[in-house]
Write an enzyme that holds these catalytic residues in place. Structure first.
Site, PDB file in Angstrom:
ATOM      1  NE  ARG A 227      -2.816  -8.331   8.183  1.00  0.00           N
ATOM      2  CZ  ARG A 227      -3.279  -9.047   8.811  1.00  0.00           C
ATOM      3  NH1 ARG A 227      -4.446  -9.638   8.694  1.00  0.00           N
ATOM      4  NH2 ARG A 227      -2.793  -8.216   9.843  1.00  0.00           N
TER       5      ARG A 227
ATOM      6  CG  ASP B  88      11.489  24.273  -2.735  1.00  0.00           C
ATOM      7  OD1 ASP B  88      10.630  23.215  -2.518  1.00  0.00           O
ATOM      8  OD2 ASP B  88      10.544  25.182  -2.482  1.00  0.00           O
TER       9      ASP B  88
ATOM     10  NE  ARG C 153      -7.173   0.059  10.817  1.00  0.00           N
ATOM     11  CZ  ARG C 153      -5.816  -0.302  10.389  1.00  0.00           C
ATOM     12  NH1 ARG C 153      -4.881   0.475  10.439  1.00  0.00           N
ATOM     13  NH2 ARG C 153      -5.723  -1.396   9.790  1.00  0.00           N
TER      14      ARG C 153
ATOM     15  CB  CYS D   4      13.455  26.411   2.496  1.00  0.00           C
ATOM     16  SG  CYS D   4      14.897  27.272   3.671  1.00  0.00           S
TER      17      CYS D   4
ATOM     18  CG  HIS E 181      -4.337  -5.162  12.339  1.00  0.00           C
ATOM     19  ND1 HIS E 181      -2.121  -5.300  10.923  1.00  0.00           N
ATOM     20  CD2 HIS E 181      -3.712  -3.937  11.877  1.00  0.00           C
ATOM     21  CE1 HIS E 181      -1.918  -4.445  10.844  1.00  0.00           C
ATOM     22  NE2 HIS E 181      -2.728  -3.324  11.488  1.00  0.00           N
TER      23      HIS E 181
ATOM     24  CE1 TYR F  33      11.668  31.986   4.385  1.00  0.00           C
ATOM     25  CE2 TYR F  33      12.027  29.594   4.038  1.00  0.00           C
ATOM     26  CZ  TYR F  33      11.759  30.949   3.161  1.00  0.00           C
ATOM     27  OH  TYR F  33      11.376  31.275   1.634  1.00  0.00           O
TER      28      TYR F  33
ATOM     29  CE  LYS G 115      -0.275  -0.625   5.259  1.00  0.00           C
ATOM     30  NZ  LYS G 115      -1.160  -1.298   5.780  1.00  0.00           N
TER      31      LYS G 115
HETATM   32  C1  LIG Z   1      -0.496  -2.547   7.147  1.00  0.00           C
HETATM   33  C2  LIG Z   1      -1.259  -3.370   7.283  1.00  0.00           C
HETATM   34  C3  LIG Z   1       0.023  -4.487   7.356  1.00  0.00           C
HETATM   35  C4  LIG Z   1       0.935  -4.350   7.433  1.00  0.00           C
HETATM   36  O1  LIG Z   1       1.586  -3.811   7.846  1.00  0.00           O
HETATM   37  P1  LIG Z   1       3.376  -4.119   8.937  1.00  0.00           P
HETATM   38  O2  LIG Z   1       3.672  -3.351  10.357  1.00  0.00           O
HETATM   39  O3  LIG Z   1       3.189  -2.724   8.037  1.00  0.00           O
HETATM   40  O4  LIG Z   1       4.273  -5.210   9.039  1.00  0.00           O
HETATM   41  C5  LIG Z   1      -1.276  -5.309   8.056  1.00  0.00           C
HETATM   42  N1  LIG Z   1      -2.189  -5.366   8.107  1.00  0.00           N
HETATM   43  C6  LIG Z   1      -2.724  -4.447   7.661  1.00  0.00           C
HETATM   44  C7  LIG Z   1      -4.737  -5.277   7.902  1.00  0.00           C
HETATM   45  C8  LIG Z   1      -2.421  -3.949   7.605  1.00  0.00           C
HETATM   46  O5  LIG Z   1      -3.228  -2.611   7.564  1.00  0.00           O
END
Ligand SMILES: *Cc1c(COP(=O)(O)O)cnc(C)c1O
Length: 375
Positions: A221, A314, A137, A312, A168, A266, A40
């Protein structure tokens, strides 16, 4: 944003590091476990399509993304592997998900009912049920809700394929395991009411896979660690050396001797205490290099050089130990001589996590790929 290909600021992504991190993790996984590469947010800033390809080369069997557009970009580029969208997609896109064979996280029966209204005959959406065991979530809240949703899916076999179920963890990267264990127990309570397990059962992000071996599932994941970043920062050490894939480099574009008493940037927040050599580097907060890194450092010729004055949009200024010619390399993330600056170093100095730094590097910085077998 336009990529600055005529400017010396560049991100180098090492394909071999990505492949190595995945291969190392696969060696630790139980046989029969799939690794889905989490790519992602443009592959955490490393480049969606490139990282997808390196992940497959190293044995990943699918992808996770956050939004529909990321999944569509993969399909458009010709990737035919399973893709799971981890976020909520509006039910009106169910036909697109079905046509493109894109799997989606679902956290309520209401979503299924709505999606059903949009589906035509013959269109079937692959569903991964999200279980909220403590992340708060998305996902089903209680086992009783899961029982109802599973029944709904069984009644709507033509419209939905119950392909996966997942949760998760909120604290898998922490030393204290109490909350993690609470989530494991809730997950078990959910799974106990399930009549039939789907193809994919998955609970592990990088941290869970690295530090919680026994928590089950048949797919992981794998996100941050595949890029070579430790999910915990410095709290826990990884079971194998993670290879950082990203380096960020630039070059001095202006060098001068600043006389004692003259100021920089700045707000004139920095004043030279002596006659000093000051270099200007063409990167700033518009590139995703955080403004709050004033006072942090970069590397020039193996020397740590303080970032002086406000960063800054840039450009930023650094104090050099001596005069260096324009064009001298400046390392913002990576190695120089005997020294190195890691993403965790940068993140800590910016009071955030490496994830935010990596995916915050803007599209103005071009990405160059090393050890790419196709290039
Ligand atoms: C982003 C995400 C992951 C990956 O997590 P990492 O900590 O980058 O390994 C896994 N599961 C879900 C649901 C996520 O949103």
């Amino acid at each position: 944003m336009n990529a600055g290909i005529h400017r010396p600021t560049i991100i180098q992504v090492d394909a071999q590091a990505i492949r190595q991190n995945i291969q190392q993790e696969r060696l630790r996984m139980q046989s029969g476990t799939d690794l889905f590469a989490v790519i992602k947010a443009n592959g955490y800033g490393h480049g969606l399509l490139h990282v997808a390809r390196y992940a497959l080369e190293a044995g990943a069997t699918g992808f996770c993304v956050a939004i529909l557009d990321e999944a569509l970009a993969l399909r458009e580029a010709g990737f035919t592997q399973p893709i799971l969208i981890l976020g909520i997609v509006a039910p009106q896109y169910a036909p697109l998900l079905a046509d493109q064979h894109i799997s989606v996280a679902v956290g309520s029966q209401q979503w299924l009912e709505k999606a059903d209204e949009f589906l035509q005959d013959g269109q079937k959406v692959r569903v991964h049920l999200a279980l909220d065991t403590g992340m708060g979530r998305i996902g089903l809240q209680e086992p009783a809700e899961l029982e109802r949703v599973e029944a709904f899916l069984i009644q709507h076999k033509l419209q939905f394929e119950f392909e996966g179920i997942f949760t998760h963890f909120a604290t898998a990267d922490e030393l204290d395991q109490t909350y993690f264990q609470t989530q494991v127990n809730r997950f078990k309570a959910f799974m106990a009411v399930l009549k039939q397990k789907p193809r994919y059962v998955h609970v592990a992000n990088s941290a869970t896979s690295l530090w919680h071996k026994a928590c089950g599932g048949n797919m992981i994941r794998f996100g941050i660690a595949l890029y070579g970043m430790n999910p915990s920062g410095r709290v826990l050490s990884a079971p194998y050396p993670l290879s950082p894939a990203l380096t960020l480099e630039s070059a001095l574009v202006f060098v001068k001797e600043l006389k004692k008493g003259r100021s920089v940037g700045y707000g004139a927040t920095y004043t030279a205490e002596n006659d000093e050599w000051i270099g200007t580097v063409p990167i700033g907060y518009a590139d995703g290099y955080p403004r709050r890194l004033q006072g942090f450092h970069v590397l020039v010729d193996g020397n740590y050089c303080e970032i002086v004055g406000r960063i800054c949009m840039d450009q930023l200024m650094i104090r050099l130990p001596q005069s260096y010619p324009v064009g001298t390399k400046v390392v913002l993330v990576g190695k120089s001589g005997q020294n190195a600056i890691t993403m965790v170093d940068v993140a800590e100095a910016a009071q955030t996590i490496s994830y935010e730094i990596a995916c915050g590097f803007s599209s103005r910085i071009p990405r160059n790929y090393l050890h790419d077998q196709k290039a």
